[in-house]
Design an enzyme around this catalytic site. Structure first.
Site, PDB file in Angstrom:
ATOM      1  N   GLY A  50       0.816  -1.214   0.000  1.00 48.41           N
ATOM      2  CA  GLY A  50       0.000   0.000   0.000  1.00 48.41           C
ATOM      3  C   GLY A  50       0.844   1.255   0.000  1.00 48.41           C
ATOM      4  N   CYS A  51       1.931   1.239   0.749  1.00 51.34           N
ATOM      5  CA  CYS A  51       2.811   2.398   0.836  1.00 51.34           C
ATOM      6  C   CYS A  51       3.553   2.629  -0.484  1.00 51.34           C
ATOM      7  CB  CYS A  51       3.787   2.237   1.998  1.00 51.34           C
ATOM      8  SG  CYS A  51       2.940   2.056   3.587  1.00 51.34           S
ATOM      9  N   THR A  52       3.902   1.541  -1.163  1.00 54.20           N
ATOM     10  CA  THR A  52       4.555   1.644  -2.466  1.00 54.20           C
ATOM     11  C   THR A  52       3.587   2.231  -3.489  1.00 54.20           C
ATOM     12  OG1 THR A  52       6.007  -0.209  -1.947  1.00 54.20           O
ATOM     13  CG2 THR A  52       5.709   0.318  -4.285  1.00 54.20           C
ATOM     14  N   GLY A  55       3.055   6.023  -2.631  1.00 58.05           N
ATOM     15  CA  GLY A  55       4.235   6.795  -3.017  1.00 58.05           C
ATOM     16  C   GLY A  55       4.365   6.915  -4.523  1.00 58.05           C
TER      17      GLY A  55
END
Length: 164
Positions: A50-52, A55
């Protein structure tokens, strides 16, 4: 860095200045960004799916944020090496803040009790804050869902830049 935690910022209020370490092993202060709008987005952990995705969405829209006079900063509790590796691997064209001491996280009140596989722990609640060019909180998003989020933040940054 902030040394005390007060009430979380509210829309329209000034954001307390802070200094933090960013990728490239540099220090950055919110006050040095005055005159630009700032998006500060908090994510739980570098190099997770999710963070990838989140970003990458900011990376892919950076030119539009630049056109709206808006700086992007990503923040997590990961160390500098993990943040630098994440930035380099994903080709992020903005700085990531390392906040191991949770000073910036506490300033924005994003550390929350979370459950994972039935176990409770304290972690970052995915959140984004848009700060106007004078250093006041213009808008906030808490409990963020990644899909479509960056487009919503971009639209808010563009409207703020246009004076709407």
């Amino acid at each position: 860095m902030p040394t005390e935690t007060g009430a979380p910022p509210v829309v329209g209020s000034p954001i307390k200045d802070f200094t933090a370490t960013v990728t490239g092993d540099r220090q950055i202060s919110l006050s040095e960004l005055r005159g630009k709008q700032v998006v500060i987005y908090f994510y739980p952990k570098a190099s997770t799916p999710g963070c990838t995705t989140e970003g990458g969405d900011f990376r892919d829209n950076k030119a539009h944020f630049d056109a709206a006079n808006t700086v992007i900063l990503g923040v997590s509790r990961d160390g500098l090496k993990a943040q630098q590796n994440f930035k380099d691997k994903q080709g992020f064209n903005f700085e990531l803040v390392t906040d191991k001491e949770e000073a910036v996280c506490q300033l924005f009140d994003v550390i929350k009790l979370k459950k994972l596989y039935g176990k409770e722990h304290l972690g970052i609640e995915r959140s984004t804050f848009l700060i106007d060019s004078a250093g006041h909180l213009a808008q906030e998003w808490r409990k963020v869902k990644v899909k479509g989020h960056v487009e919503e933040v971009l639209a808010a940054a563009q409207a703020l830049h246009r004076g709407e």
